[in-house]
Design an enzyme around this catalytic site. Structure first.
Site, short mmCIF file in Angstrom:
data_model
loop_
_atom_site.label_atom_id
_atom_site.label_comp_id
_atom_site.label_asym_id
_atom_site.label_seq_id
_atom_site.Cartn_x
_atom_site.Cartn_y
_atom_site.Cartn_z
CE LYS A 42 45.59 26.59 55.87
NZ LYS A 42 45.63 26.77 54.39
C1 LIG Z 1 44.80 26.13 53.44
C2 LIG Z 1 44.74 26.71 52.07
C3 LIG Z 1 43.76 26.31 51.13
C4 LIG Z 1 42.77 25.21 51.39
O1 LIG Z 1 41.81 25.51 52.38
P1 LIG Z 1 41.03 24.32 53.11
O2 LIG Z 1 40.27 24.98 54.19
O3 LIG Z 1 42.11 23.39 53.65
O4 LIG Z 1 40.18 23.64 52.10
C5 LIG Z 1 43.76 26.94 49.90
N1 LIG Z 1 44.67 27.88 49.59
C6 LIG Z 1 45.61 28.29 50.45
C7 LIG Z 1 46.59 29.32 50.04
C8 LIG Z 1 45.68 27.72 51.73
O5 LIG Z 1 46.65 28.12 52.58
#
Ligand SMILES: *Cc1c(COP(=O)(O)O)cnc(C)c1O
Length: 458
Positions: free
Chosen positions: A111
C-alpha cells in the site's frame, strides 16, 4: 496536461477533471469515478519497455492527470525516495514463479506504493487550491500505517486514524503510534473494527461537519491509487518479457478490495503484455466465486492468516462491473440495487483475461513452508495465497509473476506457525519496540470522535 474526464459508474453526477476526482474520492451519487476512456497504446509506446520505474510512472500520470508536466515529473520523482530500491520494486525468482516484491516502502506493505504518491499529490492539489484537508481513516491494521506514512509532516493535511484498541497486532499498533508528527492523530477506539468503520460512515454522512472540516479519505477507491498501481504491471511485464523472450506474462494477485488487480486489468487494456490475471482469495472468496460462476454473492467474513484480504464486499469491484455492462450506468445501478437488497447479483458471459482460485489457511501454511524449504524464499501469508493459486495455472508460454504485497516480517506469527521457526524479522520493525508513542483512547461513539476532530482540525 491531459483533459480526460472522470465519470461516475452510477451516471448521476457531472464528469470531473483528474484533480477534482482525486479530491472527491467517491462520486457524489455514491458511484466510483472512472476515466471516460482507458487509453489505447499510443505512438510513444515502443519506448516504454526500456523505461525506468519513474519514467513509466510519468508516462502514465501525464496521460490521465490535468497537471502540468513539471508538476508530474517532480511528483513521480520524489514519491519513491523513501523506498529502499531505486527501481521501487524487485523481481525475484522463486521455484516455478517470479515474485514481484512491492513491499520496499516505509511500512513494508504494498500500500506504500499508492500512498507515498497520494500524500504528495494531495499536498500539491491543496497548495494550488489554497485549501486544507482533514483525513479520517479506519484501519484493522495495515492501511493505517501506510496512510500515516504517506502524509506525515505534510502541510495543509492532518490525519485521524481510528483503530480498534488492543485488537491490532502490537507491531501494527506501534507502526502507527510511533509516528509523532504534529499532523498525525492516532485514535484507539474502545470497540471493534466495525465500530471504527461505522463511526467513519457517520462522520462522512454528517455533511455540514464534513464540509466544515474538509474531511477527506484515502481509501482504495481513490482513482489516483489505481492509476499509480498500473506502473508496476507495465514495468514488470516489459522487463520480464525482455529477460525471457516471452511475448506475454501472467500475474497472480492476492486480492481483497480488488484495487490491485483492477490496476492490472487497466494496464492489460492499455496494451501491457499481459495474457491473464490470476485472482487469488483466501476463504473470503466472493471474488473467486464471481470469476468462476458469474455470481457475486455475499458471504460471512472469516478471519484468516491474510487479514488484509478478509473482506466480502470489494470496494473497487464496481469499476470492473461497469466495464462488464458496457459502461451502461443504468444497468449498473440496477445491479447494485439488487445487490443491496438481496446480497447477490449475476453477470452473464465470462472474461478470458481472468482466472481465479482460493488459497485457504492450510494451503497458505503449506505454501509458506514449501517455498521456504524448497526454494529458499520466505512468503508472507497474503503472497502465499497468490502463489498457491498461481501454481494451478502455470503456462509454458506466459511466465508467471506473483505480486508480493507484504514483507513476511509483518506477519511473523504466521511464518512461525507455517515453518516452525522464528524467521521473519526486519530491522525497521524490530526497532519499533523502543520508540516513544502517542495515541488517544476514545469511546466507540461518533460524537466523541467528532468532538476530538473539531478540537484538533486545521
Ligand atoms: C491491501 C492488501 C491486499 C489486497 O489488495 P486489494 O487492492 O485490496 O485487492 C493484499 N495484501 C496485502 C498485504 C494488503 O495490504
Amino acid at each position: 496536461m491531459a483533459n480526460i474526464r472522470y465519470i461516475s459508474t452510477r451516471g448521476q453526477t457531472p464528469p470531473l477533471g483528474f484533480s477534482d476526482a482525486v479530491m472527491a474520492g467517491l462520486a457524489r451519487d455514491g458511484g466510483l469515478l472512472v476515466p471516460e476512456q482507458i487509453l489505447p497504446p499510443d505512438d510513444r509506446f515502443h519506448e516504454w519497455p526500456t523505461m525506468s520505474y519513474r519514467e513509466l510512472a510519468y508516462e502514465l500520470v501525464v496521460r490521465y492527470a490535468d497537471l502540468g508536466q513539471v508538476e508530474i515529473a517532480k511528483l513521480v520523482h520524489d514519491a519513491y525516495d523513501s523506498f529502499r530500491y531505486s527501481e521501487v520494486v524487485s523481481l525475484v525468482p522463486a521455484g516455478p514463479v517470479h515474485v514481484l516484491e512491492l513491499f520496499h516502502g516505509p511500512t513494508l506493505a504494498f500500500k506504500d506504493i499508492a500512498l507515498q504518491f497520494l500524500g504528495p499529490l494531495f499536498s500539491l492539489l491543496l497548495k494550488k487550491s489554497g485549501g486544507k484537508m482533514n483525513i479520517v481513516a479506519a484501519t484493522s491494521g495495515d492501511t493505517g500505517s501506510a496512510a500515516i506514512a504517506g502524509v506525515r509532516g505534510r502541510e495543509r493535511i492532518q490525519i485521524f486514524v481510528m483503530h480498534p484498541r488492543g485488537r491490532v497486532s502490537p507491531t501494527q499498533e506501534r507502526q502507527m503510534t510511533s509516528v509523532l508528527d504534529a499532523n498525525v492523530y492516532n485514535l484507539a477506539i474502545e470497540g471493534s473494527f466495525d465500530d471504527c468503520q461505522r463511526i467513519m460512515k457517520e462522520l462522512f454522512a454528517d455533511l455540514p461537519f464534513k464540509d466544515r472540516h474538509a474531511l477527506g479519505a484515502v481509501n482504495s477507491v481513490n482513482w489516483a491509487r489505481v492509476l499509480i498501481q498500473m506502473v508496476y504491471y507495465f514495468h514488470a511485464a516489459f522487463r520480464h518479457c525482455a529477460a525471457t523472450g516471452a511475448k506475454q506474462v501472467q500475474f497472480a494477485v492476492p486480492t481483497g478490495n480488488f484495487g490491485d488487480i483492477l490496476a492490472g486489468y487497466y494496464a492489460a487494456k492499455m496494451g501491457a503484455p499481459i495474457k491473464r490475471l490470476i485472482l487469488a482469495t483466501n476463504e473470503n472468496d466472493i471474488l473467486a466465486r464471481f470469476f468462476k460462476t458469474g455470481e457475486y454473492s455475499l458471504g460471512k467474513v472469516v478471519p484468516t492468516l491474510s487479514p488484509s484480504m478478509d473482506i466480502q464486499v470489494a470496494s473497487n469491484f464496481e469499476r470492473y462491473l461497469f466495464t462488464r455492462v458496457g459502461g451502461d450506468a443504468a444497468k449498473l445501478r440496477g445491479l447494485m440495487d439488487q445487490f443491496g437488497r438481496e446480497g447477490r447479483l449475476r453477470v452473464v458471459g465470462g472474461d478470458p483475461l481472468f482466472v481465479a482460485g482460493v488459497g485457504n489457511t492450510a494451503a497458505t501454511r503449506a505454501t509458506i513452508k514449501k517455498y521456504h524449504e524448497q526454494h529458499d524464499y520466505l512468503l508472507d501469508p497474503h503472497t502465499a495465497v497468490g502463489v498457491h493459486v498461481a501454481e494451478q495455472f502455470l503456462d509454458p508460454e506466459a511466465p508467471t509473476i506473483c505480486l508480493a504485497t507484504a514483507h513476511p516480517a509483518k506477519f511473523g506469527q504466521a511464518i512461525l506457525e507455517a515453518t516452525g521457526k522464528d524467521l521473519a524479522h526486519h530491522p525497521i520493525l524490530d526497532a519499533l519496540a523502543d520508540l516513544p508513542t502517542r495515541c488517544t483512547t476514545l469511546p466507540a461513539e461518533a460524537a466523541a470522535v467528532r468532538d476530538f476532530i473539531a478540537a484538533h482540525a486545521q
